[in-house]
Design a protein around this motif. Sequence first.
Motif, PDB file in Angstrom:
ATOM      1  N   GLY A   1      58.588  66.883  70.432  1.00 13.86           N
ATOM      2  CA  GLY A   1      59.733  66.027  70.727  1.00 13.86           C
ATOM      3  C   GLY A   1      59.352  64.558  70.725  1.00 13.86           C
ATOM      4  N   TYR A   2      58.207  64.255  71.323  1.00 13.97           N
ATOM      5  CA  TYR A   2      57.736  62.870  71.375  1.00 13.97           C
ATOM      6  C   TYR A   2      57.501  62.309  69.974  1.00 13.97           C
ATOM      7  CZ  TYR A   2      54.337  59.083  71.758  1.00 13.97           C
ATOM      8  OH  TYR A   2      53.668  57.887  71.610  1.00 13.97           O
ATOM      9  N   GLU A   3      56.814  63.062  69.133  1.00 10.65           N
ATOM     10  CA  GLU A   3      56.498  62.581  67.789  1.00 10.65           C
ATOM     11  C   GLU A   3      57.754  62.506  66.909  1.00 10.65           C
ATOM     12  OE1 GLU A   3      53.204  64.570  66.002  1.00 10.65           O
ATOM     13  OE2 GLU A   3      51.801  63.842  67.516  1.00 10.65           O
ATOM     14  N   PHE A   4      58.711  63.386  67.160  1.00 14.79           N
ATOM     15  CA  PHE A   4      59.967  63.328  66.405  1.00 14.79           C
ATOM     16  C   PHE A   4      60.702  62.020  66.684  1.00 14.79           C
ATOM     17  CE2 PHE A   4      64.591  63.916  66.496  1.00 14.79           C
ATOM     18  CZ  PHE A   4      64.835  64.238  65.165  1.00 14.79           C
ATOM     19  N   PHE A   5      60.869  61.676  67.961  1.00 17.34           N
ATOM     20  CA  PHE A   5      61.605  60.466  68.315  1.00 17.34           C
ATOM     21  C   PHE A   5      60.810  59.204  67.984  1.00 17.34           C
ATOM     22  CE2 PHE A   5      63.845  63.507  71.116  1.00 17.34           C
ATOM     23  CZ  PHE A   5      65.145  63.220  70.729  1.00 17.34           C
ATOM     24  N   THR A   6      59.487  59.284  68.092  1.00 16.67           N
ATOM     25  CA  THR A   6      58.662  58.136  67.726  1.00 16.67           C
ATOM     26  C   THR A   6      58.766  57.842  66.231  1.00 16.67           C
ATOM     27  OG1 THR A   6      57.071  58.621  69.500  1.00 16.67           O
ATOM     28  CG2 THR A   6      56.325  57.190  67.721  1.00 16.67           C
ATOM     29  N   LYS A   7      58.715  58.906  65.436  1.00 18.07           N
ATOM     30  CA  LYS A   7      58.839  58.745  63.991  1.00 18.07           C
ATOM     31  C   LYS A   7      60.225  58.228  63.617  1.00 18.07           C
ATOM     32  CE  LYS A   7      58.195  61.273  59.636  1.00 18.07           C
ATOM     33  NZ  LYS A   7      57.852  62.599  59.025  1.00 18.07           N
ATOM     34  N   LYS A   8      61.249  58.741  64.285  1.00 19.26           N
ATOM     35  CA  LYS A   8      62.621  58.307  64.023  1.00 19.26           C
ATOM     36  C   LYS A   8      62.785  56.832  64.351  1.00 19.26           C
ATOM     37  CE  LYS A   8      67.421  59.502  65.141  1.00 19.26           C
ATOM     38  NZ  LYS A   8      68.303  60.398  65.954  1.00 19.26           N
ATOM     39  N   ARG A   9      62.196  56.398  65.461  1.00 22.40           N
ATOM     40  CA  ARG A   9      62.272  54.983  65.845  1.00 22.40           C
ATOM     41  C   ARG A   9      61.552  54.106  64.830  1.00 22.40           C
ATOM     42  NH1 ARG A   9      59.259  53.287  71.245  1.00 22.40           N
ATOM     43  NH2 ARG A   9      57.534  53.988  69.910  1.00 22.40           N
ATOM     44  N   SER A  10      60.417  54.595  64.331  1.00 24.17           N
ATOM     45  CA  SER A  10      59.642  53.839  63.352  1.00 24.17           C
ATOM     46  C   SER A  10      60.427  53.658  62.050  1.00 24.17           C
ATOM     47  CB  SER A  10      58.318  54.554  63.054  1.00 24.17           C
ATOM     48  OG  SER A  10      57.573  53.866  62.080  1.00 24.17           O
ATOM     49  N   ILE A  11      61.111  54.728  61.623  1.00 22.07           N
ATOM     50  CA  ILE A  11      61.914  54.659  60.393  1.00 22.07           C
ATOM     51  C   ILE A  11      63.076  53.679  60.566  1.00 22.07           C
ATOM     52  CG2 ILE A  11      63.461  55.960  58.880  1.00 22.07           C
ATOM     53  CD1 ILE A  11      61.683  58.407  59.379  1.00 22.07           C
ATOM     54  N   GLN A  12      63.726  53.739  61.733  1.00 23.56           N
ATOM     55  CA  GLN A  12      64.847  52.834  62.004  1.00 23.56           C
ATOM     56  C   GLN A  12      64.377  51.390  62.042  1.00 23.56           C
ATOM     57  OE1 GLN A  12      66.446  54.405  65.666  1.00 23.56           O
ATOM     58  NE2 GLN A  12      67.872  55.770  64.605  1.00 23.56           N
ATOM     59  N   SER A  13      63.192  51.169  62.605  1.00 22.81           N
ATOM     60  CA  SER A  13      62.642  49.817  62.697  1.00 22.81           C
ATOM     61  C   SER A  13      62.364  49.242  61.314  1.00 22.81           C
ATOM     62  CB  SER A  13      61.357  49.843  63.519  1.00 22.81           C
ATOM     63  OG  SER A  13      60.775  48.552  63.594  1.00 22.81           O
ATOM     64  N   LYS A  14      61.798  50.079  60.436  1.00 20.64           N
ATOM     65  CA  LYS A  14      61.505  49.629  59.067  1.00 20.64           C
ATOM     66  C   LYS A  14      62.784  49.364  58.294  1.00 20.64           C
ATOM     67  CE  LYS A  14      57.050  51.991  58.667  1.00 20.64           C
ATOM     68  NZ  LYS A  14      56.281  53.059  57.975  1.00 20.64           N
ATOM     69  N   THR A  15      63.799  50.209  58.532  1.00 24.56           N
ATOM     70  CA  THR A  15      65.090  50.042  57.857  1.00 24.56           C
ATOM     71  C   THR A  15      65.755  48.735  58.278  1.00 24.56           C
ATOM     72  OG1 THR A  15      65.412  52.439  57.746  1.00 24.56           O
ATOM     73  CG2 THR A  15      67.356  51.054  57.450  1.00 24.56           C
ATOM     74  N   ASN A  16      65.728  48.472  59.590  1.00 24.24           N
ATOM     75  CA  ASN A  16      66.329  47.241  60.113  1.00 24.24           C
ATOM     76  C   ASN A  16      65.601  46.007  59.606  1.00 24.24           C
ATOM     77  OD1 ASN A  16      68.195  48.751  61.547  1.00 24.24           O
ATOM     78  ND2 ASN A  16      66.962  48.777  63.418  1.00 24.24           N
ATOM     79  N   LYS A  17      64.279  46.132  59.519  1.00 26.70           N
ATOM     80  CA  LYS A  17      63.480  45.024  59.040  1.00 26.70           C
ATOM     81  C   LYS A  17      63.773  44.726  57.572  1.00 26.70           C
ATOM     82  CE  LYS A  17      58.733  43.302  58.833  1.00 26.70           C
ATOM     83  NZ  LYS A  17      57.294  43.609  59.112  1.00 26.70           N
ATOM     84  N   ALA A  18      63.893  45.808  56.784  1.00 27.12           N
ATOM     85  CA  ALA A  18      64.193  45.658  55.355  1.00 27.12           C
ATOM     86  C   ALA A  18      65.577  45.035  55.170  1.00 27.12           C
ATOM     87  CB  ALA A  18      64.122  47.011  54.671  1.00 27.12           C
ATOM     88  N   SER A  19      66.542  45.450  55.989  1.00 25.48           N
ATOM     89  CA  SER A  19      67.904  44.920  55.890  1.00 25.48           C
ATOM     90  C   SER A  19      67.930  43.441  56.246  1.00 25.48           C
ATOM     91  CB  SER A  19      68.834  45.690  56.851  1.00 25.48           C
ATOM     92  OG  SER A  19      68.871  47.059  56.493  1.00 25.48           O
TER      93      SER A  19
END
Length: 211
Positions: free
Chosen positions: A190-208
Amino acid sequence: MKKSFAILSILSFLLFLAVWASVKSEWILPWDQTLLDQFGKLDWLGMFSIFGSKTVIGLCSIGLILFLWFRKKDFYGIVLVLAAVGGGYGLNTIIKNAIGRERPLFPHGEEGFSFPSGHAMVGSIYLLLIAYFAGMEVKKRSAKWMIYIVCSFLALLTGISRLSIQAHYPSDVLAGFFLALPYLYICLTGYEFFTKKRSIQSKTNKASFTF
């Protein structure tokens, strides 16, 4: 999470169920008593019981939470510690009350039921959590292995110490070890799932933002 960890966790849970069944059928009781008598001669192991005490687990958990907050700013990591350690205590208590196995008849001064061992289960959970996060702080593979070996050995001694003071049967300690691994696996997944999801969202926001 690695597939090998998943397989090991499933195997560990099946072994827990096997020990549970053997305790329920009482065929393991003679073996329990024989091994308990042998471990009772190793008084010096009793000192390691402190690593599974509520005080030490609480202080170590608080220390880990402070590290995750001030050093890593890892909110999900803090939730992981609370869920793994606190939830581990809760699950252990529920199973103990459901099974209702009495402790060995020795003057150990412990209260509550015996199966599975809380020291073995929760002690393993918090020590392996420490190894998990400490392992992230080192780069060398050999150093990571050393951290896991040391923490695993301390967890082993913590569980065995309960036999030397006659507070649990060997099957109680085994069950605690076997249940700790799958429960920790679920928490870490569960921890790694949400951590990975947060990382993907962070990269997406940064790219945008860059666009």
